[in-house]
Design a protein around this motif. Structure first.
Motif, PDB file in Angstrom:
ATOM      1  N   PRO A  59       0.957  -1.238   0.086  1.00 36.15           N
ATOM      2  CA  PRO A  59       0.030  -0.011  -0.122  1.00 36.15           C
ATOM      3  C   PRO A  59       0.865   1.298   0.071  1.00 36.15           C
ATOM      4  CG  PRO A  59       0.105  -0.977   2.273  1.00 36.15           C
ATOM      5  CD  PRO A  59       0.930  -1.785   1.342  1.00 36.15           C
ATOM      6  N   GLY A  60       0.217   2.428  -0.186  1.00 38.84           N
ATOM      7  CA  GLY A  60       0.949   3.625  -0.210  1.00 38.84           C
ATOM      8  C   GLY A  60       1.321   4.271  -1.296  1.00 38.84           C
ATOM      9  N   LYS A  61       0.339   4.243  -2.564  1.00 38.12           N
ATOM     10  CA  LYS A  61       0.746   4.732  -3.755  1.00 38.12           C
ATOM     11  C   LYS A  61       0.725   6.322  -3.732  1.00 38.12           C
ATOM     12  CE  LYS A  61      -1.136   5.017  -8.521  1.00 38.12           C
ATOM     13  NZ  LYS A  61      -2.379   4.427  -9.418  1.00 38.12           N
ATOM     14  N   PRO A  62      -0.269   6.898  -3.321  1.00 38.27           N
ATOM     15  CA  PRO A  62      -0.236   8.521  -3.029  1.00 38.27           C
ATOM     16  C   PRO A  62       0.566   8.783  -1.926  1.00 38.27           C
ATOM     17  CG  PRO A  62      -2.220   7.760  -2.168  1.00 38.27           C
ATOM     18  CD  PRO A  62      -1.487   6.649  -2.381  1.00 38.27           C
ATOM     19  N   GLN A  63       1.534   9.756  -2.312  1.00 37.50           N
ATOM     20  CA  GLN A  63       2.898  10.312  -1.330  1.00 37.50           C
ATOM     21  C   GLN A  63       2.970  11.763  -1.666  1.00 37.50           C
ATOM     22  OE1 GLN A  63       4.125   8.817   1.123  1.00 37.50           O
ATOM     23  NE2 GLN A  63       3.095   6.787   0.763  1.00 37.50           N
ATOM     24  N   GLY A  64       3.122  12.504  -0.813  1.00 34.97           N
ATOM     25  CA  GLY A  64       3.819  13.770  -0.746  1.00 34.97           C
ATOM     26  C   GLY A  64       4.997  14.291   0.009  1.00 34.97           C
ATOM     27  N   PHE A  65       5.673  15.265  -0.506  1.00 30.51           N
ATOM     28  CA  PHE A  65       6.783  15.567   0.345  1.00 30.51           C
ATOM     29  C   PHE A  65       7.640  16.940  -0.140  1.00 30.51           C
ATOM     30  CE2 PHE A  65      10.228  14.275  -2.641  1.00 30.51           C
ATOM     31  CZ  PHE A  65      11.391  14.652  -2.090  1.00 30.51           C
ATOM     32  N   GLY A  66       8.226  17.461   0.679  1.00 32.58           N
ATOM     33  CA  GLY A  66       8.903  18.686   0.232  1.00 32.58           C
ATOM     34  C   GLY A  66       9.294  19.468   1.439  1.00 32.58           C
ATOM     35  N   SER A  67       9.147  20.906   1.421  1.00 32.45           N
ATOM     36  CA  SER A  67       9.408  21.676   2.569  1.00 32.45           C
ATOM     37  C   SER A  67       8.558  23.058   2.608  1.00 32.45           C
ATOM     38  CB  SER A  67      10.937  22.197   2.620  1.00 32.45           C
ATOM     39  OG  SER A  67      11.097  22.937   1.309  1.00 32.45           O
ATOM     40  N   ILE A  68       8.392  23.541   3.773  1.00 30.78           N
ATOM     41  CA  ILE A  68       7.382  24.633   4.041  1.00 30.78           C
ATOM     42  C   ILE A  68       7.900  25.555   4.981  1.00 30.78           C
ATOM     43  CG2 ILE A  68       5.378  23.425   3.274  1.00 30.78           C
ATOM     44  CD1 ILE A  68       4.654  22.991   6.238  1.00 30.78           C
TER      45      ILE A  68
END
Length: 440
Positions: free
Chosen positions: A317-326
Motif C-alpha cells: 500500500p501507499g501509492k499516493p505520497q507527498g513531500f517537500g518543505s514549507i
C-alpha cells in the motif's frame, strides 16, 4: 534541515519507492550539533569521539569487604593454623589519607576503597574471624559481626594470591582510550560511562521534533462517542508512537477537519516546534483532499525552494505520497495516505529514515533479512508494484498476517515484519525465500 524542493515531473509519472526515498534523503539534512547536559542527551547521537581523561577505576581498589594484607603474611593460612595479623585501622571508600600496611599487619577495607600502601591483596571477611576470634565468618554473620572501629587482631583462614580481590587501576578503561565513538546513540550505559569519566555535558545532534497531524472530518478522538459515518483517529497515535520509537520527540495534533484554511492555519501554528512535519490523509485524487490545497497555499507564500510535490508511487500500500518543505526554515514535510496500513507502511519506508537522517545516524534503515515464506497458498502481487505485506518472523521463516487491504489495523497489531515483494514478481509460492524488513 532541508535544502531544496524535490524534483517534479508529469502528473502521470509513476515513481519507484527507491526514487522517492532517494529524493527525501537528499532533501533532509542532519540537525546542527548542540551541547547538552547528560540526561538531556539521552537518545541523541554523539557528534565527536570521547576520549577518557582519567582511568577507570582511577586507583587500585577492593572488590570485597575484608582485609587488605601482604601475600607473605597469609601464605599457608588454614583453619587449623590461621594467620594472626594486627589490624591497623579502617580504609573506607572515599578516604583520602591511607594507612600503611606493614609486615604482620592488615587493614579493614570496604568495597570500592583504595588499596592501602604495602597491601598486595584483599581477603574477604568470610575468610576471617571478623577480628572476633570466633572462627570463619559467613553469610549474614559476616555482615553483622564485622567490627566498626576498634583495632586488634584478625585471624585469616585462607591464603591469598597477589592482587586477589583487587580491581586494578585502568582495568575498565585507561586514560587516553576512546570511550565512545562519534555516531553512538546515547542510552543509559553510555550516559553512565560519560558520567564516570567526569563528563557533565556532551556535544550531540538533538532528537528531531516531529509533529504528526491527521486530517479528516470523519475522525473522532478515542473515548468520544462515534456518530454516523465516523471512525476513531488511530493514524495520529500510530505515527506519533512510531516517531518516538525512531528516536524523535514527537507531538501529536488532534485530527483537523477537511477545510483547507483550518488545516493551513494548523500547519503554520505547528511549524515553530517542528524539525519535521508528517500529515496523514488527503493526498489521493478526490474532491475533499484538502491537504494538497492547504499545503500548496502555504508554499505559495514561502521563499523560493519551498513546495510540496504530490506523487504516485509504484508501491502497495501507499501509492499516493507527498513531500517537500514549507515555512521560512524550509521544514521538511511528508504527506502520507490516510488508510491506516498505508500510513504506517509509508512511515516505515520513508519517514523513519528521514528521522534517523535528521539525528545524524549513518544507518537509517530497519534491519533486513531473508526468510522462507510459510503460507497456506501463494502470495499474489500487482505487476509493477513493490508490495509490503505484514508478517510474523521467527527463526528464519515469515508468515503473512491478514490480507493486503490497507484498512486492516488488527492484522498490523500482530505483525513484527514486512514481507517485501519486488515490482517484477507477481506470485510468491510457499517455501520461497523472500526479503523481510524487521520491525521489532
Amino acid at each position: 534541515m532541508s535544502s531544496a524542493a524535490p524534483r517534479t515531473t508529469g502528473q502521470d509519472h509513476l515513481w519507484s519507492v527507491d526514487e522517492h526515498l532517494e529524493d527525501i534523503l537528499a532533501t533532509v539534512r542532519p540537525l546542527e550539533p548542540i551541547e547538552l547536559q547528560l540526561l538531556d542527551a539521552q537518545g541523541c547521537v554523539l557528534v565527536d569521539d570521547v576520549t577518557v581523561p582519567v582511568s577507570l577505576p582511577p586507583f587500585d581498589n577492593s572488590s570485597m569487604d575484608g582485609y587488605a594484607v601482604r601475600v607473605a603474611d597469609v601464605a599457608g593460612a588454614s583453619e587449623e593454623f590461621p594467620a594472626v595479623l594486627e589490624v591497623v585501622g579502617d580504609v573506607a571508600a572515599g578516604q583520602a589519607e591511607l594507612l600503611q600496611v606493614g609486615p604482620g599487619q592488615a587493614a579493614r577495607i570496604m568495597t570500592g576503597a583504595p588499596l592501602p600502601p604495602g597491601a598486595e591483596a584483599v581477603v574477604p571477611v568470610e575468610w576471617t574471624d571478623g577480628g572476633l576470634g570466633a572462627g570463619p565468618v559467613t553469610g549474614m554473620r559476616a555482615r553483622s559481626l564485622a567490627p566498626e572501629g576498634a583495632e586488634g587482631q584478625v585471624h585469616v583462614y585462607r591464603p591469598a594470591e597477589a592482587r586477589a580481590h583487587v580491581r586494578a587501576k585502568g582495568s575498565d578503561v585507561k586514560a587516553g582510550d576512546r570511550a565512545l565513538e562519534a555516531g553512538t546513540v546515547l542510552g543509559p550505559p553510555q550516559i553512565a560511562l560519560l558520567a564516570a569519566i567526569g563528563r557533565g555535558t556532551v556535544r550531540v545532534r538533538p532528537r528531531p521534533r516531529v509533529v504528526v497531524m491527521s486530517t479528516g472530518s470523519e475522525l473522532v478522538q478515542p473515548d468520544e462517542e462515534l456518530g454516523s459515518g465516523q471512525i476513531y483517529d488511530s493514524n495520529s497515535f500510530a505515527l506519533t508512537a512510531a516517531a518516538r520509537d525512531a528516536g524523535a520527540i514527537a507531538y501529536r495534533v488532534g485530527a483537523v477537519a477537511d477545510d483547507a484554511e483550518t488545516l493551513r492555519s494548523a500547519i503554520e501554528d505547528q511549524l515553530v516546534r517542528a524539525d519535521l512535519m508528517v500529515t496523514t490523509g488527503g493526498v489521493s485524487v478526490g474532491a475533499y483532499d484538502v491537504v494538497k490545497e492547504a499545503l500548496e497555499s502555504v508554499a505559495d507564500e514561502d521563499e523560493a525552494g519551498s513546495g510540496i510535490d504530490f506523487r504516485k508511487l509504484a508501491m502497495q500500500p501507499g501509492k499516493p505520497q507527498g513531500f517537500g518543505s514549507i515555512g521560512p526554515d524550509h521544514t521538511p514535510l511528508l504527506a502520507l495516505p490516510g488508510n491506516p496500513v498505508s500510513s504506517y507502511v509509508s512511515f516505515e519506508v520513508f519517514v523513519r529514515p528521514a528521522i534517523r537522517t535528521l539525528m545524524g545516524l549513518d544507518d537509517v534503515h530497519r534491519p533486513r533479512t531473508t526468510a522462507t515464506l510459510t503460507a497456506d497458498k501463494a502470495l499474489t502481487s500487482p505487476k509493477g508494484r513493490r508490495q509490503f505485506l505484514r508478517g510474523t518472523y521467527a527463526e528464519g521463516t515469515v508468515t503473512p498476517v491478514g490480507g493486503a487491504g490497507s484498512h486492516l489495523v488488527a492484522a498490523l497489531a500482530h505483525a513484527d515484519a514486512l514481507i517485501v515483494v519486488p515490482e517484477d514478481v507477481e506470485t510468491v509460492e510457499p517455501g520461497t525465500a523472500v526479503e523481510v524488513v524487521l520491525l521489532g
